[in-house]
Enzyme design. Sequence first.
Site, PDB file in Angstrom:
ATOM      1  N   GLU A 128       0.804  -1.212   0.000  1.00 48.46           N
ATOM      2  CA  GLU A 128       0.000   0.000   0.000  1.00 48.46           C
ATOM      3  C   GLU A 128       0.843   1.271   0.000  1.00 48.46           C
ATOM      4  OE1 GLU A 128      -3.826  -1.685   2.529  1.00 48.46           O
ATOM      5  OE2 GLU A 128      -2.055  -0.978   3.601  1.00 48.46           O
ATOM      6  N   ASP A 170     -12.387  -5.812  -1.987  1.00 49.09           N
ATOM      7  CA  ASP A 170     -13.242  -6.992  -1.922  1.00 49.09           C
ATOM      8  C   ASP A 170     -14.577  -6.608  -1.317  1.00 49.09           C
ATOM      9  OD1 ASP A 170     -13.047  -7.570   1.193  1.00 49.09           O
ATOM     10  OD2 ASP A 170     -11.014  -7.207   0.472  1.00 49.09           O
TER      11      ASP A 170
END
Length: 230
Positions: A12, A198
């Site tokens: 990230e 997700d």
Amino acid sequence: MILGIISAMSEELELLLKEMDNKETYKKANMEFNVGEIYGKKVVCVVCGIGKVNAAVCAQILVSEYNVTNVINVGIAGGIGEDIVPGDLVIASDLIQHDMDATAFGDKHGQIPRLDTFDFKCSEDLISLAKNACEKNTNHKSFIGRIATGDQFVADVEKIRWLKEMFNALACEMEGGSIAHVCYLNNIPFVVIRSISDNANTGAHMDFEKFKYIAVENSTNILKAMLKEM
């Protein structure tokens, strides 16, 4: 201004670190604090690791030892609700810790006992910066709303429904609420930005790996746009 930027996983942060100039790295509490400049702004970037304790320790070090004046937590999260799909962005208006349960003492679910707030509200200025950055990127949808934090990867449809019904949350993850808690206690403006990787409604365990890198790229692009405007 000194900006603290926290992510949970190295994936990230790696794209953003490529933009850092005059970088120096220090190790504290088994975390690497990268100090330097991005687009002329003084920043401290760090991967805190997964979970609420790691995130809280990291945030307090940023405040106590690096004297950051603002904190941005960026990364990926699970979507809540069928309208939020992988690749979308959620800017937190506020955060709660959904795994805090002191209901036996009469507190509502999520309330931290003896704390004078239920939720941790993000800086309006930082929300506005994030919103403007999202509006310039038309490749995905963006939302502003509550993010729920807890020490669990939520892959169960019933749990997702509970988070929606109990907290009206738009996304769930494992660090933002504790970073928000630390910033609240120290009176430091903050914002949490999550790109959706997700959604348990469609099978979280299947979507996470497929969409992870798309989500990371989306959240990094928003953060870069914010830094350029700050």
